[in-house]
Design a protein around this motif. Structure first.
Motif, PDB file in Angstrom:
ATOM      1  N   VAL A 171       0.854  -1.188   0.000  1.00 59.35           N
ATOM      2  CA  VAL A 171       0.000   0.000   0.000  1.00 59.35           C
ATOM      3  C   VAL A 171       0.889   1.237   0.000  1.00 59.35           C
ATOM      4  N   ASP A 172       0.706   2.077  -0.999  1.00 59.06           N
ATOM      5  CA  ASP A 172       1.496   3.302  -1.163  1.00 59.06           C
ATOM      6  C   ASP A 172       0.525   4.461  -1.338  1.00 59.06           C
ATOM      7  N   ASP A 173       0.510   5.368  -0.354  1.00 56.19           N
ATOM      8  CA  ASP A 173      -0.485   6.440  -0.413  1.00 56.19           C
ATOM      9  C   ASP A 173      -0.003   7.667   0.347  1.00 56.19           C
ATOM     10  N   GLU A 174      -0.810   8.716   0.262  1.00 50.47           N
ATOM     11  CA  GLU A 174      -0.475   9.988   0.906  1.00 50.47           C
ATOM     12  C   GLU A 174      -0.919   9.970   2.367  1.00 50.47           C
ATOM     13  N   LEU A 175      -0.070  10.491   3.248  1.00 52.37           N
ATOM     14  CA  LEU A 175      -0.423  10.581   4.661  1.00 52.37           C
ATOM     15  C   LEU A 175      -1.591  11.544   4.851  1.00 52.37           C
ATOM     16  N   GLU A 176      -2.531  11.152   5.688  1.00 51.64           N
ATOM     17  CA  GLU A 176      -3.639  12.042   6.006  1.00 51.64           C
ATOM     18  C   GLU A 176      -3.145  13.139   6.936  1.00 51.64           C
ATOM     19  N   LYS A 177      -3.447  14.378   6.594  1.00 51.79           N
ATOM     20  CA  LYS A 177      -3.027  15.523   7.402  1.00 51.79           C
ATOM     21  C   LYS A 177      -4.209  16.018   8.210  1.00 51.79           C
ATOM     22  N   LEU A 178      -4.180  15.766   9.503  1.00 50.88           N
ATOM     23  CA  LEU A 178      -5.278  16.184  10.364  1.00 50.88           C
ATOM     24  C   LEU A 178      -5.121  17.650  10.758  1.00 50.88           C
ATOM     25  N   ASP A 179      -6.241  18.295  10.989  1.00 48.95           N
ATOM     26  CA  ASP A 179      -6.258  19.685  11.431  1.00 48.95           C
ATOM     27  C   ASP A 179      -6.189  19.701  12.963  1.00 48.95           C
ATOM     28  N   TRP A 180      -4.966  19.565  13.479  1.00 53.47           N
ATOM     29  CA  TRP A 180      -4.776  19.477  14.927  1.00 53.47           C
ATOM     30  C   TRP A 180      -5.070  20.825  15.595  1.00 53.47           C
ATOM     31  N   LYS A 181      -5.734  20.769  16.743  1.00 54.40           N
ATOM     32  CA  LYS A 181      -5.945  21.942  17.577  1.00 54.40           C
ATOM     33  C   LYS A 181      -5.138  21.747  18.856  1.00 54.40           C
ATOM     34  N   LEU A 182      -4.180  22.643  19.082  1.00 56.18           N
ATOM     35  CA  LEU A 182      -3.323  22.540  20.257  1.00 56.18           C
ATOM     36  C   LEU A 182      -4.057  23.075  21.478  1.00 56.18           C
ATOM     37  N   GLU A 183      -4.146  22.239  22.501  1.00 53.78           N
ATOM     38  CA  GLU A 183      -4.838  22.612  23.728  1.00 53.78           C
ATOM     39  C   GLU A 183      -3.827  23.010  24.797  1.00 53.78           C
ATOM     40  N   SER A 184      -4.325  23.563  25.910  1.00 56.24           N
ATOM     41  CA  SER A 184      -3.445  24.006  27.002  1.00 56.24           C
ATOM     42  C   SER A 184      -3.221  22.924  28.060  1.00 56.24           C
ATOM     43  N   ASP A 185      -4.003  21.829  27.998  1.00 55.47           N
ATOM     44  CA  ASP A 185      -3.873  20.767  29.001  1.00 55.47           C
ATOM     45  C   ASP A 185      -2.521  20.072  28.885  1.00 55.47           C
ATOM     46  N   THR A 186      -1.970  19.705  30.026  1.00 56.81           N
ATOM     47  CA  THR A 186      -0.718  18.949  30.064  1.00 56.81           C
ATOM     48  C   THR A 186      -0.845  17.790  31.047  1.00 56.81           C
ATOM     49  N   LYS A 187      -0.009  16.782  30.850  1.00 52.55           N
ATOM     50  CA  LYS A 187       0.094  15.701  31.821  1.00 52.55           C
ATOM     51  C   LYS A 187       1.454  15.027  31.657  1.00 52.55           C
ATOM     52  N   GLN A 188       1.850  14.317  32.670  1.00 51.95           N
ATOM     53  CA  GLN A 188       3.133  13.640  32.653  1.00 51.95           C
ATOM     54  C   GLN A 188       2.967  12.221  32.107  1.00 51.95           C
ATOM     55  N   ILE A 189       3.727  11.882  31.088  1.00 52.12           N
ATOM     56  CA  ILE A 189       3.759  10.520  30.562  1.00 52.12           C
ATOM     57  C   ILE A 189       5.207  10.052  30.661  1.00 52.12           C
ATOM     58  N   GLY A 190       5.457   9.168  31.587  1.00 56.49           N
ATOM     59  CA  GLY A 190       6.833   8.754  31.852  1.00 56.49           C
ATOM     60  C   GLY A 190       7.633   9.938  32.364  1.00 56.49           C
ATOM     61  N   ASN A 191       8.769  10.209  31.738  1.00 56.10           N
ATOM     62  CA  ASN A 191       9.627  11.316  32.140  1.00 56.10           C
ATOM     63  C   ASN A 191       9.361  12.590  31.342  1.00 56.10           C
ATOM     64  N   TYR A 192       8.298  12.596  30.552  1.00 53.07           N
ATOM     65  CA  TYR A 192       8.079  13.708  29.637  1.00 53.07           C
ATOM     66  C   TYR A 192       6.779  14.449  29.940  1.00 53.07           C
ATOM     67  N   THR A 193       6.824  15.760  29.754  1.00 50.84           N
ATOM     68  CA  THR A 193       5.614  16.575  29.841  1.00 50.84           C
ATOM     69  C   THR A 193       4.910  16.529  28.492  1.00 50.84           C
ATOM     70  N   ALA A 194       3.665  16.100  28.507  1.00 47.48           N
ATOM     71  CA  ALA A 194       2.912  15.944  27.263  1.00 47.48           C
ATOM     72  C   ALA A 194       1.810  16.985  27.188  1.00 47.48           C
ATOM     73  N   PHE A 195       1.595  17.502  25.981  1.00 54.66           N
ATOM     74  CA  PHE A 195       0.558  18.491  25.717  1.00 54.66           C
ATOM     75  C   PHE A 195      -0.557  17.856  24.897  1.00 54.66           C
ATOM     76  N   LYS A 196      -1.766  18.333  25.135  1.00 52.20           N
ATOM     77  CA  LYS A 196      -2.948  17.764  24.485  1.00 52.20           C
ATOM     78  C   LYS A 196      -3.207  18.426  23.133  1.00 52.20           C
ATOM     79  N   ALA A 197      -3.641  17.611  22.172  1.00 50.76           N
ATOM     80  CA  ALA A 197      -4.088  18.101  20.873  1.00 50.76           C
ATOM     81  C   ALA A 197      -5.288  17.272  20.441  1.00 50.76           C
TER      82      ALA A 197
END
Length: 281
Positions: free
Chosen positions: A127-153
């Protein structure tokens, strides 16, 4: 607003430092997909129903490894150990999964294309095709996942899935058109992702990408994928190689072929009356 400036600043600083090195990484993800199975009025022993549901559940709980650099990645399912009772591990079927693919998924962010090698009906398809480009909305929420600070989208995605209940349901002889409509569902779902700008690559698990940082977790209405381990710049160089063998098809062409196979599975099951050797392969 402050969080967004922080994201931009961290991404710029880290991305600038990565230009001077051959940056690579490896992330391990656990994926779990819920399957709504309806046996209808089938006269099937409860232990048989339980066995089928257990096998489908296990087939949709998978561990994947994402090897990535600044522009490419390969998303591979980890091989399973041999199961008790002599059943081999390996890669089982995934019903209604997030990506719609079963093989190793190669993504090229620069070219915005993906390749995946799938085996179906004893044939190899590429299968060879174009990647779908989502219209991400960056949110202000954060949480810790392992050792990294993660931001919500968040983003909205149109998903087409095979309706597994149609395989086990008796055909509606009074309304054939209604039966056909039940073979798959198309709907819009909300996708929630958590990414970290501390690893400034536009990569992520499955077909997901396009955020200012590695996606550590993502979920839609039935599937959840969560990162459990990350290794940056491992001592042993990672080879990211795109698959090249198989009959080249688009995603739409492959989906059509897959649907034909699903119809065949449904008819075989109904011809057996849902009994005796009707286990999903």
């Amino acid at each position: 607003m402050e969080n967004r400036w922080y994201i931009v600043l961290v991404f710029v600083l880290f991305y600038g430092s990565l230009q001077a090195q051959d940056f690579q990484g490896k992330a391990v993800y656990f994926s779990k997909t819920q399957v709504d199975m309806d046996f209808g009025n089938r006269q099937m022993p409860e232990d048989r129903k339980k066995e089928i549901m257990e096998r489908i559940k296990k087939a949709n709980e998978k561990t994947f490894e994402l090897n990535f650099n600044q522009t490419e990645s390969i998303y591979e399912e980890e091989e399973q150990l041999e199961q008790p009772g002599g059943r081999q591990g390996g890669r089982g079927p995934r019903f209604g999964g997030m990506s719609g693919t079963d093989g190793d998924l190669y993504k090229n962010i620069k070219d915005q294309r993906y390749l995946v090698k799938n085996e179906l009906l004893g044939k190899i398809f590429l299968v060879d095709d174009e990647l779908e480009k989502l219209d991400w909305k960056l949110e202000s929420d954060t949480k810790q996942i392992g050792n990294y600070t993660a931001f919500k989208a968040t983003a909205t995605k149109t998903i087409k899935r095979t309706n597994m209940r149609a395989i086990f349901r008796r055909p509606n002889r009074d309304n054939e058109e209604e039966k056909k409509e039940e073979e798959f569902t198309i709907k819009e779902v909300e996708v929630v992702a958590w990414y970290t700008p501390e690893i400034p690559v536009n990569q992520g698990p499955s077909t997901y990408w396009g955020l200012p940082g590695l996606i550590l977790a993502v979920s839609d209405d039935i599937t959840t994928i969560v990162c459990s381990e990350i290794t940056l710049n491992p001592n042993e160089k990672i080879e990211i190689k795109a698959p090249s063998k198989g009959k080249k098809v688009t995603q739409a062409e492959y989906d059509k072929i897959s649907q034909e196979k699903m119809k065949e599975m449904r008819e075989n099951f109904r011809n057996r009356g849902g009994r005796g050797g009707g286990r999903p392969q």
